[in-house]
Design a protein around this motif. Structure first.
Motif, PDB file in Angstrom:
ATOM      1  N   LYS A  64       0.835  -1.201   0.000  1.00  0.00           N
ATOM      2  CA  LYS A  64       0.000   0.000   0.000  1.00  0.00           C
ATOM      3  C   LYS A  64       0.877   1.261   0.000  1.00  0.00           C
ATOM      4  O   LYS A  64       0.608   2.218  -0.720  1.00  0.00           O
ATOM      5  CB  LYS A  64      -0.913  -0.020   1.224  1.00  0.00           C
ATOM      6  CG  LYS A  64      -2.014   1.013   1.170  1.00  0.00           C
ATOM      7  CD  LYS A  64      -2.994   0.841   2.310  1.00  0.00           C
ATOM      8  CE  LYS A  64      -4.003   1.979   2.284  1.00  0.00           C
ATOM      9  NZ  LYS A  64      -4.978   1.881   3.358  1.00  0.00           N
ATOM     10  N   ASN A  65       1.935   1.241   0.799  1.00  0.00           N
ATOM     11  CA  ASN A  65       2.859   2.377   0.843  1.00  0.00           C
ATOM     12  C   ASN A  65       3.554   2.572  -0.497  1.00  0.00           C
ATOM     13  O   ASN A  65       3.725   3.702  -0.951  1.00  0.00           O
ATOM     14  CB  ASN A  65       3.913   2.181   1.941  1.00  0.00           C
ATOM     15  CG  ASN A  65       3.309   2.308   3.328  1.00  0.00           C
ATOM     16  OD1 ASN A  65       2.230   2.845   3.498  1.00  0.00           O
ATOM     17  ND2 ASN A  65       4.012   1.793   4.313  1.00  0.00           N
ATOM     18  N   ASN A  68       1.210   4.185  -2.938  1.00  0.00           N
ATOM     19  CA  ASN A  68       1.108   5.628  -2.705  1.00  0.00           C
ATOM     20  C   ASN A  68       2.351   6.349  -3.191  1.00  0.00           C
ATOM     21  O   ASN A  68       2.274   7.406  -3.814  1.00  0.00           O
ATOM     22  CB  ASN A  68       0.895   5.911  -1.212  1.00  0.00           C
ATOM     23  CG  ASN A  68      -0.462   5.419  -0.740  1.00  0.00           C
ATOM     24  OD1 ASN A  68      -1.379   5.244  -1.531  1.00  0.00           O
ATOM     25  ND2 ASN A  68      -0.575   5.193   0.558  1.00  0.00           N
ATOM     26  N   ASP A  71       2.477   6.413  -6.800  1.00  0.00           N
ATOM     27  CA  ASP A  71       1.326   7.112  -7.358  1.00  0.00           C
ATOM     28  C   ASP A  71       0.709   6.296  -8.487  1.00  0.00           C
ATOM     29  O   ASP A  71       0.408   6.823  -9.558  1.00  0.00           O
ATOM     30  CB  ASP A  71       1.761   8.491  -7.863  1.00  0.00           C
ATOM     31  CG  ASP A  71       0.606   9.467  -7.833  1.00  0.00           C
ATOM     32  OD1 ASP A  71      -0.375   9.193  -7.116  1.00  0.00           O
ATOM     33  OD2 ASP A  71       0.680  10.484  -8.536  1.00  0.00           O
ATOM     34  N   ALA A  81      -8.981   7.781  -2.366  1.00  0.00           N
ATOM     35  CA  ALA A  81      -8.367   9.102  -2.246  1.00  0.00           C
ATOM     36  C   ALA A  81      -9.441  10.164  -2.045  1.00  0.00           C
ATOM     37  O   ALA A  81      -9.248  11.140  -1.328  1.00  0.00           O
ATOM     38  CB  ALA A  81      -7.533   9.415  -3.479  1.00  0.00           C
ATOM     39  N   ASP A  88      -2.951   6.635   8.077  1.00  0.00           N
ATOM     40  CA  ASP A  88      -1.566   6.881   7.681  1.00  0.00           C
ATOM     41  C   ASP A  88      -0.619   6.484   8.804  1.00  0.00           C
ATOM     42  O   ASP A  88      -0.997   6.464   9.977  1.00  0.00           O
ATOM     43  CB  ASP A  88      -1.344   8.329   7.259  1.00  0.00           C
ATOM     44  CG  ASP A  88      -1.813   9.312   8.278  1.00  0.00           C
ATOM     45  OD1 ASP A  88      -2.359  10.356   7.909  1.00  0.00           O
ATOM     46  OD2 ASP A  88      -1.656   9.021   9.496  1.00  0.00           O
TER      47      ASP A  88
END
Length: 89
Positions: A64-65, A68, A71, A81, A88
């Motif tokens: 997941k990180n 992000n 992107d 989003a 977080d």
């Protein structure tokens, strides 16, 4: 091949990708990312003991990180989003 071995290999690949991104943040890693994510999707529904399940959860967070950080576009992510659940690190 036991589950623990498969999880370890996936963790190693994630680490490698994380390191590559740190070293060269402007490269395109989408293909590698999707490959990792697909591997994760394939194994996430298996039965795990508690120890392996904790590793799986850790892998899920890292993916997941990475998503992000890279992107990566995906519809679910876009929806998330727009309605973030404030999750977080």
């Amino acid at each position: 091949e036991n589950m623990n071995q498969i999880l370890k290999e996936l963790q190693t690949k994630i680490e490698k990708l994380e390191n590559q991104i740190s070293a060269n943040p402007n490269e395109d890693y989408n293909e590698q990312f999707f490959s990792l994510e697909n591997q994760f999707e394939e194994i996430r529904s298996f039965q795990y003991n508690e120890f392996d399940n904790n590793i799986l959860i850790n892998i899920q967070k890292r993916i997941k990180n990475l998503r992000n950080e890279l992107d990566v576009y995906d519809e679910d992510g876009e929806r998330e989003a727009m309605f973030p659940n404030g999750e977080d690190e």
